[in-house]
Motif scaffolding. Structure first.
Motif, PDB file in Angstrom:
ATOM      1  N   GLU A 101      59.961  45.825  86.036  1.00 26.99           N
ATOM      2  CA  GLU A 101      59.983  47.281  85.846  1.00 26.99           C
ATOM      3  C   GLU A 101      60.295  47.549  84.372  1.00 26.99           C
ATOM      4  N   ALA A 102      59.355  48.059  83.613  1.00 23.69           N
ATOM      5  CA  ALA A 102      59.545  48.227  82.176  1.00 23.69           C
ATOM      6  C   ALA A 102      60.841  48.983  81.891  1.00 23.69           C
ATOM      7  N   SER A 103      61.015  50.088  82.547  1.00 18.87           N
ATOM      8  CA  SER A 103      62.247  50.859  82.364  1.00 18.87           C
ATOM      9  C   SER A 103      62.713  51.460  83.686  1.00 18.87           C
ATOM     10  N   GLY A 104      61.839  52.291  84.258  1.00 21.41           N
ATOM     11  CA  GLY A 104      62.283  53.123  85.377  1.00 21.41           C
ATOM     12  C   GLY A 104      62.876  54.389  84.782  1.00 21.41           C
TER      13      GLY A 104
ATOM     14  N   TYR B 181      56.054  44.816  93.202  1.00 22.71           N
ATOM     15  CA  TYR B 181      57.158  44.425  92.297  1.00 22.71           C
ATOM     16  C   TYR B 181      58.359  45.359  92.407  1.00 22.71           C
TER      17      TYR B 181
ATOM     18  N   LEU C  44      54.691  56.960  83.783  1.00 19.89           N
ATOM     19  CA  LEU C  44      54.065  57.234  82.488  1.00 19.89           C
ATOM     20  C   LEU C  44      53.783  58.722  82.317  1.00 19.89           C
TER      21      LEU C  44
ATOM     22  N   HIS D  65      53.954  50.422  78.315  1.00 21.13           N
ATOM     23  CA  HIS D  65      54.776  50.804  79.475  1.00 21.13           C
ATOM     24  C   HIS D  65      54.779  49.763  80.579  1.00 21.13           C
TER      25      HIS D  65
ATOM     26  N   ASN E  57      63.626  54.854  77.517  1.00 24.71           N
ATOM     27  CA  ASN E  57      63.195  56.113  78.111  1.00 24.71           C
ATOM     28  C   ASN E  57      64.353  57.076  78.337  1.00 24.71           C
TER      29      ASN E  57
ATOM     30  N   ASP F  55      45.269  55.023  90.224  1.00 21.76           N
ATOM     31  CA  ASP F  55      45.877  53.690  90.079  1.00 21.76           C
ATOM     32  C   ASP F  55      46.962  53.750  89.024  1.00 21.76           C
ATOM     33  N   ASP F  56      48.093  53.122  89.311  1.00 26.93           N
ATOM     34  CA  ASP F  56      49.076  53.132  88.225  1.00 26.93           C
ATOM     35  C   ASP F  56      49.504  51.726  87.862  1.00 26.93           C
TER      36      ASP F  56
HETATM   37  C1  26W Z   1      44.944  51.078  84.294  1.00 24.77           C
HETATM   38  C2  26W Z   1      45.781  51.619  85.370  1.00 24.77           C
HETATM   39  C3  26W Z   1      47.169  51.954  84.909  1.00 24.77           C
HETATM   40  C4  26W Z   1      47.623  53.264  85.000  1.00 24.77           C
HETATM   41  C5  26W Z   1      48.925  53.561  84.618  1.00 24.77           C
HETATM   42  C6  26W Z   1      47.983  50.963  84.421  1.00 24.77           C
HETATM   43  C7  26W Z   1      49.295  51.265  84.009  1.00 24.77           C
HETATM   44  C8  26W Z   1      49.729  52.560  84.116  1.00 24.77           C
HETATM   45  C9  26W Z   1      51.114  52.944  83.686  1.00 24.77           C
HETATM   46  C10 26W Z   1      51.484  52.302  82.427  1.00 24.77           C
HETATM   47  C11 26W Z   1      52.079  52.547  84.714  1.00 24.77           C
HETATM   48  C12 26W Z   1      53.391  53.252  84.544  1.00 24.77           C
HETATM   49  O1  26W Z   1      53.528  54.396  84.917  1.00 24.77           O
HETATM   50  N1  26W Z   1      54.370  52.518  84.015  1.00 24.77           N
HETATM   51  C13 26W Z   1      55.719  52.998  84.122  1.00 24.77           C
HETATM   52  O2  26W Z   1      56.040  53.734  82.937  1.00 24.77           O
HETATM   53  C14 26W Z   1      57.340  54.296  83.017  1.00 24.77           C
HETATM   54  C15 26W Z   1      57.547  55.161  81.771  1.00 24.77           C
HETATM   55  O3  26W Z   1      57.731  54.372  80.661  1.00 24.77           O
HETATM   56  C16 26W Z   1      58.412  53.214  83.156  1.00 24.77           C
HETATM   57  O4  26W Z   1      59.678  53.818  83.310  1.00 24.77           O
HETATM   58  C17 26W Z   1      58.109  52.327  84.361  1.00 24.77           C
HETATM   59  O5  26W Z   1      59.016  51.251  84.399  1.00 24.77           O
HETATM   60  C18 26W Z   1      56.672  51.804  84.278  1.00 24.77           C
HETATM   61  O6  26W Z   1      56.320  51.105  85.458  1.00 24.77           O
END
Ligand code: 26W
Length: 812
Positions: free
Chosen positions: A637-640, A538, A117, A347, A449, A260-261
């Motif tokens: 995986e939404a996109s990667g 995942y 993200l 995302h 993306n 956290d992601d």
């Molecule tokens: C609340 C904690 C939290 C923090 C970050 C929850 C979720 C996130 C992000 C949404 C996670 C993230 O980085 N998602 C990724 O986003 C990328 C950009 O769109 C995608 O390519 C990835 O597949 C996705 O996992």
């Protein structure tokens, strides 16, 4: 007005003397870096000022991209490239007996993000400026970036990442643009000349001070702004924070990035961070808008606000607060303007990542915001009651049983919701958000993306970039679709061979780095099989590890087995509270120790887990990769985006049909990618009927049985607790991500990898097909689609040439 090397060297030496009273030969890499960066910044600052002035002069609609994370990595080389100064400075440094590559290593990564993200947000910043689009970033200036990762006895240890302690040459503090953000207290609605007005009781005020960083466009004399907010105690409130302790509470607001992601911790400080940069950003935007006397009723025609995942979703309520309370607008008109102004990107479909905040917590952070969210929710339910079933209302309303669903707020309060890859958007429309898709089909759209080809090829892989120039010219550098012209050279044997040579050279460089940092000796002739991304169940780093253990046991059985040597390279941080992920890290490191120190294995297998994975390390690893592991469970995986970076650098992908892997396959064709595993329908079926029995695979597949036993029978030493945890999660807890289910097919795909690699010209030809098609995944195109279809903004006319550099080169 061209800048010459002589002019640059003169300016550089003068600046080094002014700043440090030093000659080039006596300066440290840090001092040389700081000096060069400040010369570069001066080189674009005038254009930065003029770009902003031009927006105002042209009364250009502005986009504000709200993201709680940005992951720019290092900026020196990309600024040099975009200014058209790269070659000039590189040879000027050579002339002074310096190495630009070495000096550039002195720059700290701006690691204000966790992963995908945050990196995407920074790619969009670079691409917006390079497309000449009026897009401004809005985020938080964390004092501590994402933690530094160290391995101690194979375990991840997190260390503070105090990235600002050497200063940050790229930022400009804008004290004069500070705004006050109200927190806490109580809010009463009182009738003031017939209109209900909020009255705030004992709120506390935090001063939000913006720090602006220039975002330099590619050779187009266009510099946008990324504004990051810092929390400070306003002079007027000093008395309320008498103790160091109480002062620290304020500074804590922007001190650290939540690591956290994918798992929302639900911490009050996190919610305060979210409200802080949302309120600071929107107040400064409306303050600027007011200056030009345009009617508030038209604000959505002049401003777009983009909500990057749910973390800035309070933008909807805060914008309403400003329009209602400060601008005295009526509710309906205010909400109409809000929906037209706001847009949202999702995302992830992971339930644990979708933010749901208790009402009482939002009330504690800013009670007025909870009042407004409740009113949006009430009116939404009321309006919907006329035309929908109750369960559709209860399933989509924002507030339910004392919980605020942030994604619902973002979708109801904006005119566009997009996913980040075709499959992901389909899953949102058909499953996760299907009720909303039913209600607002016109709001849903897909924006697959992209990546910045400048950073991930021009800067990270100059060897390959030069070969491409020689083959198809340099047009691809400003229009990456041109890379597809490489497809007409598939039978050019010399080109194919050169692609192989460049890759081999990159592998030699990485092997040197691996030796330096880990002491492990790897052969650049082996297959470099790479998996670099956040550690998450995942993403199935575990499936990769089971494969490695299988290969090891095969060689233990038959040390003379004819295999193509492989080096397995990992890079991955785990969220500190994510115990299972940290156990997987421990196991990867212990399997590595076992294999790397087993004399019978020699060079046939090596495992390297590089510490502290991030943007700059990715720039070293990806150009040296032969195999790109994109093996997430389908639908997860939404996109990667690393998948696109590996493709661009001529690695072949082992992939599940998940996220953007599918679109990569669609471009390169079945023959130029190694697909395996469950398809989305099969995963959804298993999740629906719970018919998957992981223990059957353990029981019935002797290879798998033996591999799994290695995690608990001592074959892999010193993983007692972790080995058992993993074994149980797969065999007894029914393997949530179908690792055992996909194991056999994964081995089949890896077998094809080995077979293909034995035929270098066939392998390199497939690499060329991947490079040729990677240009389509440029974030320059992705962001242009956001501009055309969501924000409705157009590129601004380039600054008139007289005070800009010629042929896109920025002046000195
Ligand atoms: C609340 C904690 C939290 C923090 C970050 C929850 C979720 C996130 C992000 C949404 C996670 C993230 O980085 N998602 C990724 O986003 C990328 C950009 O769109 C995608 O390519 C990835 O597949 C996705 O996992």
């Amino acid at each position: 007005m061209e800048i010459t090397k002589e002019q640059f060297i003169k300016e550089f030496k003068r600046r080094l003397t002014d700043e440090y009273a030093l000659d080039v030969k006596d300066a440290t890499p840090e001092e040389l870096y700081q000096t060069l960066a400040s010369v570069v910044k001066s080189g674009y600052s005038d254009i930065w000022r003029k770009t902003w002035k031009n927006y105002i002069k042209e009364d250009q609609k502005q986009v504000y991209y709200f993201s709680i994370e940005f992951l720019p990595g290092r900026l020196l080389k990309s600024n040099l490239l975009n200014m058209g100064w790269y070659e000039l400075v590189d040879s000027a440094f050579k002339e002074m007996g310096l190495s630009l590559d070495e000096i550039a290593e002195a720059e700290r990564d701006m690691a204000l993000g966790n992963g995908g993200l945050g990196r995407l947000a920074s790619a969009f910043m670079d691409s917006s400026a390079s497309d000449g689009l009026p897009v401004n970033g809005n985020g938080i200036r964390y004092k501590y970036g994402l933690f530094k990762q160290k391995f101690v006895d194979g375990y991840q240890v997190e260390l503070p990442n105090e990235w600002l302690n050497q200063g940050n040459v790229w930022e400009v503090a804008r004290e004069s643009k500070a705004v006050d953000v109200k927190f806490g207290g109580q809010v009463y609605l009182e009738e003031v000349d017939g209109v209900l007005q909020p009255v705030y009781k004992n709120p506390y005020i935090i001063r939000a001070v913006p720090y602006d960083t220039g975002i330099v466009g590619y050779k187009n004399n266009h510099v946008n702004t990324m504004r990051l907010w810092d929390a400070q105690i306003p002079a007027s409130e000093e008395v309320k924070f008498p103790t160091i302790e109480s002062r620290r509470k304020v500074e804590d607001l922007t001190s650290v990035l939540y690591p956290d992601d994918s798992n929302e911790e639900g911490r009050l400080l996190r919610l305060r961070q979210e409200y802080f940069f949302v309120s600071a950003g929107l107040q400064s935007i409306v303050r600027h808008y007011r200056k030009y006397g345009k009617p508030m009723s038209e604000i959505s025609e002049h401003i777009s606000v983009h909500i990057n995942d749910t973390h800035p979703a309070m933008c909807v309520a805060e914008f309403m607060r400003i329009l209602l309370d400060d601008e005295k607008m009526g509710w309906d008109e205010a909400f109409d303007q809000t929906v037209k102004t706001m847009s949202y990107t999702n995302h992830t479909i992971m339930a644990e990542a979708l933010e749901k905040w208790p009402v009482y917590l939002i009330e504690r952070v800013q009670p007025r915001i909870m009042q407004i969210i409740a009113e949006i929710d009430r009116r939404y339910a009321l309006e919907l009651a006329k035309r929908a079933e109750t369960d559709l209302i209860s399933g989509t309303r924002i507030v339910n049983n004392g919980i605020v669903h942030m994604a619902h707020l973002a979708i109801i309060g904006s005119h566009s919701t997009n996913g980040v890859a075709k499959l992901h958007t389909d899953l949102l429309e058909q499953d996760v958000l299907k009720d909303f898709y039913h209600l607002y089909p016109e709001r849903f759209n897909n924006k697959t993306n992209g990546i910045t080809i400048r950073r991930w090829l021009q800067i990270a892989d100059p060897r390959l970039a030069k070969i491409i120039d020689k083959t198809i010219g340099t047009k691809w550098r400003s229009n990456s679709k041109e890379l597809h012209n490489l497809a007409t050279h598939l039978n050019d044997r010399r080109l194919i061979a050169n692609i192989g040579k460049a890759k081999h050279q990159n592998k030699v460089d990485l092997a040197k780095y691996i030796k330096q940092t880990t002491g492990i000796v790897v052969s650049p002739d082996a297959i470099f099989d790479v998996q670099v991304k956040r550690l998450h169940a995942y993403k199935r780093q575990l499936l990769n590890l089971l494969k490695i253990v299988k290969y090891y046991l095969d060689l233990k059985d038959d040390p003379k087995k004819d295999v193509v040597p492989r080096v397995f390279i990992f890079g991955a941080k785990a969220a500190p509270s994510y115990h299972y992920a940290k156990s997987i890290i421990k196991c990867i490191n212990e399997v590595g120790n076992l294999i790397n120190n087993d004399k019978t294995i020699k060079d046939k297998l090596k495992v390297v887990f590089l510490e502290n994975y991030g943007v700059s390390l990715a720039e070293k690893i990806i150009p040296a990769a032969d195999v790109s592991e994109q093996i997430s469970t389908a639908t997860k995986e939404a996109s990667g985006t690393s998948n696109m970076k590996f493709m661009l650098n001529g690695a072949l992908t082992v992939a599940t049909l998940d996220g953007a892997n599918i679109e990569i396959k669609d471009y390169v064709g079945e023959d130029n990618i190694f697909i395996f595993g469950l398809k989305k329908e099969e995963v959804l079926q298993y999740e629906a009927d719970h018919s998957y029995q992981a223990s059957d695979y353990y029981a019935n597949d002797p290879i798998l049985h033996r591999v799994l036993d290695a995690f608990v029978d001592g074959t892999i030493p010193s993983i007692g607790a972790e080995g058992a945890e993993i074994f149980n999660s797969l065999v007894h807890a029914n393997d949530e991500y179908f690792v055992l289910r996909d194991f056999e097919d994964y081995l089949r795909a890896q077998g094809e990898v080995e077979k293909t690699y034995r035929n270098p010209s066939l392998w390199n030809k497939k690499c060329l097909v991947n490079i040729a098609n990677a240009g389509y995944f440029s974030s320059d195109y992705t962001i242009q689609k956001y501009a055309d279809e969501i924000w409705h903004v157009v590129p601004s006319d380039p600054l008139d040439g007289k005070d800009c550099g010629a042929n896109g080169q920025y002046p000195l």
